[in-house]
Design an enzyme around this catalytic site. Structure first.
Site, PDB file in Angstrom:
ATOM      1  N   TYR A 136     -11.231  -3.745   3.823  1.00 18.73           N
ATOM      2  CA  TYR A 136     -10.310  -3.213   4.823  1.00 18.73           C
ATOM      3  C   TYR A 136     -11.075  -3.085   6.138  1.00 18.73           C
ATOM      4  CZ  TYR A 136      -6.266  -0.335   6.243  1.00 18.73           C
ATOM      5  OH  TYR A 136      -5.143   0.158   6.849  1.00 18.73           O
ATOM      6  N   ASP A 182      -5.658   9.518   9.542  1.00 21.33           N
ATOM      7  CA  ASP A 182      -4.331   9.073   9.949  1.00 21.33           C
ATOM      8  C   ASP A 182      -3.916   9.701  11.264  1.00 21.33           C
ATOM      9  OD1 ASP A 182      -3.664   7.390   7.739  1.00 21.33           O
ATOM     10  OD2 ASP A 182      -3.523   9.196   6.510  1.00 21.33           O
ATOM     11  N   GLU A 198       0.855  -1.190   0.000  1.00 22.50           N
ATOM     12  CA  GLU A 198       0.000   0.000   0.000  1.00 22.50           C
ATOM     13  C   GLU A 198       0.891   1.240   0.000  1.00 22.50           C
ATOM     14  OE1 GLU A 198      -3.807   1.853   2.438  1.00 22.50           O
ATOM     15  OE2 GLU A 198      -2.411   0.544   3.492  1.00 22.50           O
TER      16      GLU A 198
END
Length: 277
Positions: free
Chosen positions: A172, A60, A49
């Protein structure tokens, strides 16, 4: 880079009994950032990734934010990074992770076509909800890119089913209600989201967010088909670890996963043998 679709490639490896390992690197973090991609592939990654840095990476945590900031200060751009990705010359699929501003500024169709030209197989855009991803999904499919969707521990059943049906490449599974980052232990929510997804689909289910050690990866793969490892590796790069050193970290995770798979297979064979006596 493989000519197979991301999903076909990962399904085949999963179905052969392999626990899937997808390490992450922030594109442009260092002059030699592609050396980390190659080191990951050499260490046994099943895909890599690559984050295209964005100035406001809302999903994040501190480590990936720091990595993105450092890359942006080096002057990297999405176009420049995709040009570099095209020269990566690795034999595993590459998955780009970025944010909607970058995708839709270029236009979904043009952006996905650009990914395909660079040899990218998959795309993760975490700030595009699946029920708003129609145009992006169409553009990705037309370009031969698998659009990977995220599922959280809090995702309600009907929405989870839609995500399981509409995601491509893999699903995911987000282990926690929070941002990316290193953690001391695997939360119970990781097991829950993996179990719920695997009841709904045969598509590979990978867990990410906080997978920081080989032990975490092994625990996650008792419930899911694989793991995404990001912040722990980026912390090492930010602290000055070389591609060979970070590649060794990925190799350690690969060995732990392979050892666990072998042990589980041996235990199953022994149990079946005992039943036949």
């Amino acid at each position: 880079m493989t000519e197979e679709s991301l999903e076909t490639y990962l399904r085949a490896r999963r179905d052969a009994g392999r626990a899937l390992l997808v390490p992450y690197v922030t594109g442009g973090l260092t002059d030699d950032w592609l050396a980390y991609v190659r080191a990951y592939a050499d260490a046994g990654a099943d895909a890599v990734e690559i984050g295209l840095p964005f100035s406001d990476p809302m999903l994040d945590g501190g480590t990936i934010q720091e990595a993105s900031d450092r890359a942006l200060r080096r002057g990297v751009t999405p176009d420049r990074l995709l040009d570099e990705i095209a020269s990566a010359a690795v034999e595993v699929p590459l998955v780009v992770m970025t944010y909607s501003n970058i995708v839709f500024r270029a236009g979904a169709k043009a952006f996905c076509a650009r990914l395909a030209e660079a040899g990218v197989s998959g795309l993760v855009v975490p700030d595009v909800p699946h029920d708003e991803a129609g145009s992006l999904s169409v553009a990705a499919t037309a370009a031969g890119i698998d659009l990977v969707l995220l599922a959280a521990p809090s995702t309600p059943p009907a929405r989870l089913r839609s995500i399981a049906e509409e995601s491509r490449g893999f699903i995911y599974g987000v282990t926690v209600m929070g941002t990316t980052g290193e953690r001391a232990s695997m939360p119970d929510s990781a097991r829950s989201v993996a179990a719920r997804l695997r009841e709904l689909t045969t598509r590979p289910v990978l867990l990410g967010f906080g997978i920081s050690t080989p032990e975490h990866a092994v625990e996650a793969c008792r419930h899911a088909d694989g793991v995404v490892v990001a912040s722990a590796l980026m912390r090492r790069v930010l602290d000055g670890a070389t591609p060979a050193e970070v590649g060794s970290d990925v190799a350690a995770i690969r060995r732990a996963l392979d050892t666990q798979v072998t042990a589980s297979a041996d235990a199953l064979r022994q149990a079946l043998g005992n039943e036949g006596r």
